[in-house]
Scaffold this motif. Sequence first.
Motif, mmCIF file in Angstrom:
data_model
loop_
_atom_site.group_PDB
_atom_site.id
_atom_site.type_symbol
_atom_site.label_atom_id
_atom_site.label_comp_id
_atom_site.label_asym_id
_atom_site.label_seq_id
_atom_site.Cartn_x
_atom_site.Cartn_y
_atom_site.Cartn_z
ATOM 1 N N LEU A 22 -77.443 30.208 -18.393
ATOM 2 C CA LEU A 22 -76.143 30.237 -19.056
ATOM 3 C C LEU A 22 -75.404 31.501 -18.655
ATOM 4 O O LEU A 22 -75.906 32.611 -18.849
ATOM 5 C CB LEU A 22 -76.318 30.196 -20.576
ATOM 6 C CG LEU A 22 -75.042 30.365 -21.414
ATOM 7 C CD1 LEU A 22 -74.120 29.176 -21.212
ATOM 8 C CD2 LEU A 22 -75.385 30.531 -22.894
ATOM 9 N N ARG A 23 -74.204 31.332 -18.099
ATOM 10 C CA ARG A 23 -73.335 32.461 -17.787
ATOM 11 C C ARG A 23 -72.257 32.532 -18.852
ATOM 12 O O ARG A 23 -71.643 31.521 -19.186
ATOM 13 C CB ARG A 23 -72.699 32.282 -16.406
ATOM 14 C CG ARG A 23 -73.688 32.291 -15.260
ATOM 15 C CD ARG A 23 -73.038 31.826 -13.975
ATOM 16 N NE ARG A 23 -71.995 32.732 -13.534
ATOM 17 C CZ ARG A 23 -71.121 32.441 -12.568
ATOM 18 N NH1 ARG A 23 -71.146 31.271 -11.978
ATOM 19 N NH2 ARG A 23 -70.209 33.312 -12.219
ATOM 20 N N PHE A 24 -72.019 33.704 -19.389
ATOM 21 C CA PHE A 24 -71.057 33.846 -20.478
ATOM 22 C C PHE A 24 -70.325 35.169 -20.322
ATOM 23 O O PHE A 24 -70.483 35.869 -19.331
ATOM 24 C CB PHE A 24 -71.771 33.759 -21.842
ATOM 25 C CG PHE A 24 -72.813 34.819 -22.056
ATOM 26 C CD1 PHE A 24 -72.515 35.987 -22.726
ATOM 27 C CD2 PHE A 24 -74.113 34.647 -21.578
ATOM 28 C CE1 PHE A 24 -73.471 36.974 -22.919
ATOM 29 C CE2 PHE A 24 -75.077 35.631 -21.761
ATOM 30 C CZ PHE A 24 -74.752 36.785 -22.432
ATOM 31 N N GLY A 25 -69.504 35.508 -21.309
ATOM 32 C CA GLY A 25 -68.827 36.791 -21.285
ATOM 33 C C GLY A 25 -67.547 36.828 -20.474
ATOM 34 O O GLY A 25 -67.203 37.845 -19.865
ATOM 35 N N ALA A 33 -73.068 25.492 -18.012
ATOM 36 C CA ALA A 33 -73.616 26.802 -17.670
ATOM 37 C C ALA A 33 -72.547 27.773 -17.213
ATOM 38 O O ALA A 33 -72.713 28.992 -17.349
ATOM 39 C CB ALA A 33 -74.689 26.659 -16.585
ATOM 40 N N ASP A 34 -71.432 27.274 -16.663
ATOM 41 C CA ASP A 34 -70.392 28.165 -16.130
ATOM 42 C C ASP A 34 -68.994 27.708 -16.519
ATOM 43 O O ASP A 34 -68.029 27.938 -15.813
ATOM 44 C CB ASP A 34 -70.510 28.278 -14.606
ATOM 45 C CG ASP A 34 -70.363 26.941 -13.891
ATOM 46 O OD1 ASP A 34 -70.353 25.904 -14.586
ATOM 47 O OD2 ASP A 34 -70.267 26.930 -12.658
ATOM 48 N N ASP A 35 -68.888 27.046 -17.672
ATOM 49 C CA ASP A 35 -67.599 26.615 -18.200
ATOM 50 C C ASP A 35 -67.727 26.610 -19.714
ATOM 51 O O ASP A 35 -68.795 26.318 -20.255
ATOM 52 C CB ASP A 35 -67.248 25.216 -17.679
ATOM 53 C CG ASP A 35 -65.922 24.718 -18.236
ATOM 54 O OD1 ASP A 35 -64.880 25.076 -17.664
ATOM 55 O OD2 ASP A 35 -65.927 23.984 -19.240
ATOM 56 N N LEU A 36 -66.654 26.925 -20.424
ATOM 57 C CA LEU A 36 -66.761 27.131 -21.867
ATOM 58 C C LEU A 36 -66.841 25.842 -22.678
ATOM 59 O O LEU A 36 -67.010 25.879 -23.898
ATOM 60 C CB LEU A 36 -65.598 27.993 -22.369
ATOM 61 C CG LEU A 36 -64.151 27.537 -22.118
ATOM 62 C CD1 LEU A 36 -63.703 26.511 -23.140
ATOM 63 C CD2 LEU A 36 -63.214 28.748 -22.154
ATOM 64 N N HIS A 37 -66.766 24.661 -22.044
ATOM 65 C CA HIS A 37 -66.717 23.398 -22.781
ATOM 66 C C HIS A 37 -68.094 22.779 -22.999
ATOM 67 O O HIS A 37 -69.055 23.090 -22.294
ATOM 68 C CB HIS A 37 -65.821 22.400 -22.039
ATOM 69 C CG HIS A 37 -64.396 22.831 -21.965
ATOM 70 N ND1 HIS A 37 -63.885 23.533 -20.887
ATOM 71 C CD2 HIS A 37 -63.363 22.676 -22.838
ATOM 72 C CE1 HIS A 37 -62.600 23.787 -21.104
ATOM 73 N NE2 HIS A 37 -62.261 23.282 -22.276
ATOM 74 N N LEU A 38 -68.155 21.872 -23.969
ATOM 75 C CA LEU A 38 -69.365 21.092 -24.214
ATOM 76 C C LEU A 38 -69.646 20.189 -23.017
ATOM 77 O O LEU A 38 -68.735 19.560 -22.468
ATOM 78 C CB LEU A 38 -69.187 20.228 -25.466
ATOM 79 C CG LEU A 38 -69.104 20.970 -26.809
ATOM 80 C CD1 LEU A 38 -68.491 20.053 -27.864
ATOM 81 C CD2 LEU A 38 -70.475 21.452 -27.246
#
Length: 399
Positions: free
Chosen positions: A262-265, A370-375
């Motif tokens: 998971l990439r976030f931030g 993993a690289d987008d903010l959506h479900l």
Amino acid sequence: MFLRQRLRWFLILIAWLAAIVILLELGLRLFVAALPPRLQEAAHIVMHGVPYPEPWERAWTRQPDHYFVLKPGLVDALQFGSPNVRFRVSTIELWAGGGIGFRTRPVDYFVDAVVLGDSFAFCFTERVDCWVTHFERETGLGSVNLGQPGTGSHSHYLILRDVGQPLSPRLVIWQFFGNDFNDDYGLFSANGKLEPLTNDESAEKDDESLGARSELRSWLRTRSALYAVLESILPGWQRYRDPNAAKFEERYAVTLPSGERLRFGQPYEPAAMDMSRPANQAGYEISRAAFSSAQELVASWGGQLVVLLVPTREEVYEPLTAAALGDDLDAIRSARLAMLDLCADLQLLCYDALADLQARAATSELLYYADDLHLNPLGNRVFADLLRDWLDAGGILAG
């Protein structure tokens, strides 16, 4: 003679180096799919002008009353949420001359429910995988999806008034996400209804714009996949980026028990959701008026308004993200908490899905991309189940 021989060997060396560079360039272009996702983005920017493997046009466009609307009449239009998230979109106009496309089927059935919202109601999946589709299938309620990506609460109210009201559904599901206040501010600011507010602390600076780019570097950045990949991996070099692509800080990445990464931030989220920022406070007041008007409108035909709060990935996976995000996590969650306060103040019926999604996230595969903010498709299916169970427990489904 000696100088001639050295010159000859030097030219041979240059020729070999040039041949190696050309072969590497061709190899990267031919086998770009074998690269790690971050390097694929860089190569695709050079090859296609965007970090996506195929050329495409967005399904939505700017519109002064709503900020953004879906284009009507789309048929299986390819869309990307990130270089690794792709889906197709078809749209219809519900009422002639509206000029707005909706990702729903023709309304030739009795309508029990309409769904309003932004990209989380529109869904960054195939339509069959969208939570609205799952919800309709599992409950048997005839539902119409009026979701529009890139919109805030004021736009959702206008769509309810102009498109939803003629249907007079007994259930109106209004999906909320933390950037909706910011989108409301953006809409009113763009239309000149609010003075633009600045926040120097959140301003992003691209160090390429701080000085003149060399012509050679600029040329390589637009033509060489090899250069783009090298710029992405070599220490001390600026990561090759498409300025329009979603940006993640590389240190913000965790591995789930399922093995998924998971990439976030994203810098966007704290800026768009931090309720200490004047822009978001201004948007809050616009949203407040929209919810108040919607409440009266739905009550006028005897319907039930339900506000559905979608939490961010950072909140759902808080045990994994909190240490890296620090104060940014508080900024991100502040918009959802502000919406809960608004629910209490206006006596709106609201479902905050955070706790239920956290419980599911702890025992399942990744619910968001993993690289987008959506479900993702799994997250949409889980989300539909949670909403159905919550409405059923409250006696709302039986209606």
